[in-house]
Design an enzyme around this catalytic site. Sequence first.
Site, PDB file in Angstrom:
ATOM      1  N   CYS A  31       0.879  -1.203   0.117  1.00 37.06           N
ATOM      2  CA  CYS A  31       0.219   0.516  -0.018  1.00 37.06           C
ATOM      3  C   CYS A  31       0.685   0.899   0.930  1.00 37.06           C
ATOM      4  O   CYS A  31       0.851   2.536   0.619  1.00 37.06           O
ATOM      5  CB  CYS A  31      -1.336  -0.069   1.198  1.00 37.06           C
ATOM      6  SG  CYS A  31      -1.638  -1.937   1.562  1.00 37.06           S
TER       7      CYS A  31
ATOM      8  N   CYS B 272      -2.494   5.569   9.247  1.00 37.23           N
ATOM      9  CA  CYS B 272      -2.571   7.501  10.031  1.00 37.23           C
ATOM     10  C   CYS B 272      -3.954   7.525  10.781  1.00 37.23           C
ATOM     11  O   CYS B 272      -4.393   8.607  10.323  1.00 37.23           O
ATOM     12  CB  CYS B 272      -1.936   8.768   8.712  1.00 37.23           C
ATOM     13  SG  CYS B 272      -3.287   8.235   7.599  1.00 37.23           S
TER      14      CYS B 272
END
Length: 438
Positions: free
Chosen positions: A245, A361
């Site tokens: 990713c 995140c």
Amino acid sequence: MSDASLAARSAALDLLRDVLRKSIPFDDAFDAHPELRALDPRDRGFVRLLTATVLRRLGQIDALIQGSLAKPGLPKATVHDILRLGAAQLVFLGTPAHAAVDTAVELAAARGAEPYKGLINAVLRRIGREGAELAAQQDAGRLNTPDWLWLAWRQAYGIGRTRGIVEAHLHEAPLDITVKADPAVWAERLEAKLLPTGTLRRAAGGNLTELPGFAEGAWWVQDLAASLPAKLFGDLAGKRVYDLCAAPGGKTAQLVAQGAEVTAVDRSAKRLERVRENLARLNLSAEVLATDAATWTPDQPADAVLLDAPCSATGAIRRHPDILRVKTPEDIGKLAKAQSRLLAHAVELVKPGGTLVYCTCSIQPEEGEAQIDRILARDKRVERLPITPVDLGGGHAGDGNLAELINERGEVRSLPGMLGDLGGIDGFFVARLRRLHD
């Protein structure tokens, strides 16, 4: 009002509609807007600032608008958004009252809201007179935070930490830079502060491409928190690393700069084009592969795997205030399921004795701590490798307050509001695992 001023505010009105009514991420809406390219850079910058301010301060702005109406409720969405744009200029951007009000009235006429010009004029003139004083008395952090996020953060972190999170969101994040080498030298050249991790920090704003070192590929933009996961592998010289990713590629660049042989994997071919462009500018090389990381089966396992899993990005609200407006509780559940699948497969891609770093995140525990609890409970081939401040400091300017970023489990759990004396940090979760022998 000039044609350019009307075009800029008209574009901001479109962007608000796209984010608030269509749940389109702000950056996607901005990049796709057909008229923004025709504006000069200053006007494009104003569009971005104005729209982001409304999204960041939406709760406060709506409270001011409602308090300035003779009766509650607004006749149509377009009028509401025009009032939001006007209020943001008057209260938070320091636009002269006559300019903010007049442009709002003209925008209403241009957008088929002619019957509401009187209402818009009256409401904004009142906000111009009273808005700044009223805003100073508001509970800004709470008003601008959706209830579901406030309650989730309060449950996870307590009221004190939650206050720190929401108050950090009121301010735009600084510009953080990762350099390939010689951070102290580049700190001086870029007039930046050298942080304890080796990240360079400048105030936000300005044209990046004109800064020293950009054209020669000496550095790239990367938040302090986002730079931490790639530091946790130790010596990577000559080692095979899978970056899962990977887009937009900041961590890929770090891994390559540390001497690793990197395969960057992402399911989005379009996003991988940006990875290729960034690597080319930086004079770095990696294999770039468009495929689903949850099912990809390479010929051999890697010495190390970095999984930066797709997430809600609630840790990045300082930089992307639209997250407050487009994410929902249902998104968290869907993303957590995808993260679980990716993490389980990532274990298969690292060789026995190798290291797996998982990060997001997000500041939602479902996307961080809960994922590690789950993989450790169901897969006895992995164990947690606790992270220390020394791991994060990289031997640059001492560990400073980096211990604040590490939870009692030995994982990175940064929150907006932490490292306030250094200018803050995005929210991030990072865990380091070792693959044991079968």
